[in-house]
Design an enzyme around this catalytic site. Structure first.
Site, short mmCIF file in Angstrom:
data_model
loop_
_atom_site.label_atom_id
_atom_site.label_comp_id
_atom_site.label_asym_id
_atom_site.label_seq_id
_atom_site.Cartn_x
_atom_site.Cartn_y
_atom_site.Cartn_z
N CYS A 88 0.86 -1.19 0.00
CA CYS A 88 0.00 0.00 0.00
C CYS A 88 0.89 1.24 0.00
O CYS A 88 1.57 1.50 -0.99
CB CYS A 88 -0.98 -0.02 1.16
SG CYS A 88 -0.31 -0.45 2.77
N SER A 89 0.91 2.00 1.08
CA SER A 89 1.71 3.23 1.07
C SER A 89 2.23 3.54 2.47
O SER A 89 2.34 4.70 2.84
CB SER A 89 0.87 4.40 0.54
OG SER A 89 -0.27 4.57 1.37
#
Lengths: 101, 209
Positions: free
Chosen positions: B115-116
């Protein structure tokens, strides 16, 4: 905790339904425990309103890039070199022991 | 690979895009929470303002201290949150933080392939490229190619270590202190520490002669 820094481990191969945080590119690969982070709640139940318990020990596992990926076929500059490593955080229930060779 | 502005980024937004399913859901939940008196619109606004106010300056201050104070650097490497708390920075709400040090023989770079995940408390909001599929998919597989696209060429005998932060840890790269920075104040050193150097896609800036 069953694993100590320096132990060899294999990442389990599995695709359980729902949320899990073990990328497929690292599944089945053999690495070495670099560090033990401690116990953290399990995201696989935490993601669905559960309490994430029992907690899972989280490990930093180190891999040789040359073990993860096939050698590059391109003639350009190397995508990685012999000594390059990948380090990734993996929860204990994704690890399997690997006997010493 | 870099976060160049889109060609029309200076134009005002004339027509907002239609809300996605999840945006609609968030708005509905927020409206309910406000209606039930659990939070106010101003609470939401303030939280967004706090998040947007975080910047890489916090991280740069930590790195500059590590460069001038070997004891602090050892503490930072051993227990990053505890070390940062000694600078008077409130770390109570932070995720567990791990600092990794670049040396003449090791270069570290951070990604979250899933994801981030990003040390927002220290670096602020991540750049768009950090969240892009391109960076996330490629930096684990061809790190040197990606680093070259960022303008960083490393000798083959330097060990490149890619950290994929898939879980509860957030990783901060301590870049190498640049040559020629010996006489600089801590404040001047902090100005050399860029966001990208703390992600590990580049080095700290060299001081202007």
């Amino acid at each position: 905790m069953p694993y100590q820094p320096g132990d060899r481990v294999r990442i389990r191969v599995a695709t359980p339904s729902g949320h899990y945080r073990t990328p497929t590119y690292i599944q089945g690969k053999i690495g070495v425990i670099e560090a033990v982070h401690g116990a953290f709640r399990n995201p696989e139940t935490l993601a669905y309103g559960g309490d994430g318990r029992p907690k899972q020990t989280l490990y930093l596992v180190r891999f040789d890039q040359t073990h993860i990926w096939a050698p590059a076929e391109s003639a350009g500059s190397a995508p990685f070199c012999q000594n390059d490593r990948l380090l990734i955080d993996i929860y204990e229930h994704w690890l399997e022991p690997v006997p010493e060779e | 690979m870099h976060d160049h502005d889109a060609p029309d980024s200076h134009l005002p937004i004339e027509a907002d895009a239609e809300l996605t399913y999840y945006e609609q859901r968030v708005e509905a939940i927020q409206a309910l929470l406000i209606e039930k008196g659990l939070l106010s619109a101003d609470d939401v606004r303030r939280a967004v303002e706090d998040m947007d106010a975080r910047s890489p300056a916090v991280g740069a201050r930590v790195i500059a201290r590590a460069w001038v104070d070997p004891h602090f650097k050892q503490h930072l490497l051993a227990d990053a949150k505890a070390a940062i708390a000694t600078l008077g920075i409130d770390v109570d709400t932070w995720s567990t933080l791990v600092a990794v040090e670049n040396t003449p023989t090791i270069h570290n770079v951070v990604v979250c392939t899933l994801c981030s995940c990003y040390p927002r408390s220290l670096l602020g909001v991540p750049p768009d490229w950090y969240k892009s599929l391109n960076y996330r998919a490629r930096v684990v597989k061809e790190p040197r190619t990606v680093l070259e696209e960022f303008g960083l060429e490393l000798a083959p005998d330097i060990e490149v270590r890619v950290y994929d932060s898939t879980a509860d840890m957030r990783y901060l790269v301590i870049p190498q202190r640049p040559a020629g920075s010996e006489g600089l104040s801590e404040e001047a050193l902090a100005a050399l520490v860029t966001r990208d150097s703390m992600i590990g896609v580049t080095q700290a800036q060299e001081p202007s002669p």
